[in-house]
Design a protein around this motif. Sequence first.
Motif, PDB file in Angstrom:
ATOM      1  N   LYS A   2       0.965  -1.138  -0.062  1.00  0.00           N
ATOM      2  CA  LYS A   2       0.011   0.011  -0.078  1.00  0.00           C
ATOM      3  C   LYS A   2       0.814   0.899  -0.019  1.00  0.00           C
ATOM      4  CE  LYS A   2      -2.022   1.784   3.636  1.00  0.00           C
ATOM      5  NZ  LYS A   2      -2.684   2.277   4.863  1.00  0.00           N
ATOM      6  N   GLU A   3       1.924   1.263   0.942  1.00  0.00           N
ATOM      7  CA  GLU A   3       2.817   2.383   0.940  1.00  0.00           C
ATOM      8  C   GLU A   3       3.767   2.652  -0.427  1.00  0.00           C
ATOM      9  OE1 GLU A   3       2.426   4.813   3.294  1.00  0.00           O
ATOM     10  OE2 GLU A   3       0.825   3.528   3.957  1.00  0.00           O
ATOM     11  N   LEU A   4       3.916   1.810  -0.887  1.00  0.00           N
ATOM     12  CA  LEU A   4       4.821   1.516  -2.274  1.00  0.00           C
ATOM     13  C   LEU A   4       3.789   2.131  -3.324  1.00  0.00           C
ATOM     14  CD1 LEU A   4       7.102   1.194  -3.958  1.00  0.00           C
ATOM     15  CD2 LEU A   4       6.502  -1.344  -4.184  1.00  0.00           C
ATOM     16  N   LYS A   6       1.296   4.209  -3.152  1.00  0.00           N
ATOM     17  CA  LYS A   6       0.984   5.588  -2.873  1.00  0.00           C
ATOM     18  C   LYS A   6       1.826   6.493  -3.599  1.00  0.00           C
ATOM     19  CE  LYS A   6      -1.591   5.489   1.336  1.00  0.00           C
ATOM     20  NZ  LYS A   6      -1.456   6.047   2.978  1.00  0.00           N
ATOM     21  N   ASP A   7       3.242   6.176  -3.680  1.00  0.00           N
ATOM     22  CA  ASP A   7       4.085   6.847  -4.275  1.00  0.00           C
ATOM     23  C   ASP A   7       3.938   6.969  -5.820  1.00  0.00           C
ATOM     24  OD1 ASP A   7       5.603   7.115  -1.914  1.00  0.00           O
ATOM     25  OD2 ASP A   7       7.090   5.591  -2.148  1.00  0.00           O
ATOM     26  N   ASP A  33      -7.127   1.651   2.220  1.00  0.00           N
ATOM     27  CA  ASP A  33      -6.441   0.661   3.137  1.00  0.00           C
ATOM     28  C   ASP A  33      -6.500  -0.706   2.512  1.00  0.00           C
ATOM     29  OD1 ASP A  33      -5.596   2.098   5.435  1.00  0.00           O
ATOM     30  OD2 ASP A  33      -7.445   1.955   6.265  1.00  0.00           O
TER      31      ASP A  33
END
Length: 64
Positions: A2-4, A6-7, A33
């Motif tokens: 998820k965090e990746l 977002k980039d 999420d």
Amino acid sequence: MKELLKDFVGRTLRIYTITGVESYLGVLEDVKDGYLLLRGFFREDETYLAIQYIESFKEEVRSG
């Protein structure tokens, strides 16, 4: 994952799912999420994909 992802919001991605059969091509619009929103590259339709089923993705860069 998820965090990746977002980039990469606003970029054109090809996303591969764990089925190994399908891939999705479009502009990553939003990451939540448990899912993401992908705007279709050709028809500009909206596809919601569960993040847990994404195996890999790559950025599609146009040459020229």
